[in-house]
Design a protein around this motif. Sequence first.
Motif, mmCIF file in Angstrom:
data_model
loop_
_atom_site.group_PDB
_atom_site.id
_atom_site.type_symbol
_atom_site.label_atom_id
_atom_site.label_comp_id
_atom_site.label_asym_id
_atom_site.label_seq_id
_atom_site.Cartn_x
_atom_site.Cartn_y
_atom_site.Cartn_z
ATOM 1 N N LEU A 233 6.206 -0.696 -5.838
ATOM 2 C CA LEU A 233 6.924 0.489 -5.351
ATOM 3 C C LEU A 233 8.413 0.196 -5.223
ATOM 4 O O LEU A 233 8.819 -0.955 -5.058
ATOM 5 C CB LEU A 233 6.387 0.897 -3.976
ATOM 6 N N SER B 49 8.218 4.684 -3.744
ATOM 7 C CA SER B 49 7.433 5.431 -4.722
ATOM 8 C C SER B 49 7.119 4.578 -5.941
ATOM 9 O O SER B 49 7.944 3.765 -6.385
ATOM 10 C CB SER B 49 8.251 6.662 -5.132
ATOM 11 N N ARG B 50 5.924 4.803 -6.478
ATOM 12 C CA ARG B 50 5.528 4.140 -7.720
ATOM 13 C C ARG B 50 6.294 4.727 -8.904
ATOM 14 O O ARG B 50 6.573 4.022 -9.879
ATOM 15 C CB ARG B 50 4.015 4.283 -7.908
ATOM 16 N N TYR C 136 3.788 2.811 2.652
ATOM 17 C CA TYR C 136 5.224 2.702 2.368
ATOM 18 C C TYR C 136 5.857 3.998 1.867
ATOM 19 O O TYR C 136 7.069 4.156 1.916
ATOM 20 C CB TYR C 136 5.469 1.546 1.392
ATOM 21 N N SER C 137 5.028 4.943 1.416
ATOM 22 C CA SER C 137 5.606 6.200 0.936
ATOM 23 C C SER C 137 6.309 6.943 2.072
ATOM 24 O O SER C 137 7.265 7.685 1.845
ATOM 25 C CB SER C 137 4.531 7.089 0.301
ATOM 26 N N ASP D 164 0.835 -1.203 0.000
ATOM 27 C CA ASP D 164 0.000 0.000 0.000
ATOM 28 C C ASP D 164 0.874 1.259 0.000
ATOM 29 O O ASP D 164 1.542 1.552 1.000
ATOM 30 C CB ASP D 164 -0.894 0.018 1.252
ATOM 31 N N ALA D 165 0.801 2.020 -1.079
ATOM 32 C CA ALA D 165 1.619 3.234 -1.191
ATOM 33 C C ALA D 165 1.390 4.200 -0.025
ATOM 34 O O ALA D 165 2.350 4.793 0.476
ATOM 35 C CB ALA D 165 1.369 3.920 -2.532
ATOM 36 N N LYS E 267 -0.142 -0.414 -9.383
ATOM 37 C CA LYS E 267 -0.116 0.796 -8.528
ATOM 38 C C LYS E 267 0.556 0.495 -7.185
ATOM 39 O O LYS E 267 1.021 1.378 -6.490
ATOM 40 C CB LYS E 267 -1.540 1.308 -8.269
ATOM 41 N N ARG E 268 0.581 -0.787 -6.845
ATOM 42 C CA ARG E 268 1.172 -1.200 -5.568
ATOM 43 C C ARG E 268 2.634 -1.615 -5.709
ATOM 44 O O ARG E 268 3.259 -2.026 -4.740
ATOM 45 C CB ARG E 268 0.361 -2.369 -4.973
#
Length: 167
Positions: free
Chosen positions: A144, A125-126, A119-120, A115-116, A141-142
């Motif tokens: 990263l 980052s994606r 983890y961001s 989940d961004a 999208k997940r």
Amino acid sequence: MILYRREIPEDAQQIEQLLDQEFGPDRHKKTAYRLREGVAPLAALCWSAERQGQLIANIRYWPVEIGDAKVPALLLGPIVVAGDYQSLGVGRRLMTDTLDFARTAGHAICLLIGDAPYYSRFGFSRDLTLSLDFPQPVDMKRFLALEFIPGALIGVSGMVRKISVSS
Ligand SMILES: CC(C)(COP(=O)(O)OP(=O)(O)OC[C@H]1O[C@@H](n2cnc3c(N)ncnc32)[C@H](O)[C@@H]1OP(=O)(O)O)[C@@H](O)C(=O)NCCC(=O)NCCS
């Protein structure tokens, strides 16, 4: 008091139980598991947290390669914290400590599926994975990445693969 320490072989059963509890037994169907099959995790980066002898959290990392150039990278995961201990900073502590160890050990790139919004906060980052592919099915999208060495992913492209074992 929570004790943070390296994972030991005796943790194995409790880790499996924790992962089943938090992710469900179907977790083995996730494509990230295909990259881990038959490959040992990186013991120096695999950590557990325990409280009063009970294992309450664990984080593991695996070696992978990217593209035809076989650029080495870490694949973080799974990370799991037992329900009763979530949102108390245990995940953050495991993440920050082990990412520091990885950086100090000279690793350049870390990848994960997760989940961004969580983890961001650790710098994942994606944007850094847009030139990379991941074995499907996965929600891209997940997918990263984090660069321990700034620019480590510049010019890197291709599929994330299980490490090839040289004979
Ligand atoms: C995800 C997980 C590892 C985080 O560890 P943790 O110790 O619970 O979380 P921390 O204490 O480090 O961080 C808590 C913060 O992260 C947020 N957070 C937790 N999981 C999140 C998620 N999946 N997405 C976005 N934010 C999340 C919390 O809301 C909290 O936010 P705040 O700091 O603004 O209050 C842990 O909750 C877990 O194992 N969950 C079960 C498995 C799971 O849901 N995994 C999905 C992520 S891939």
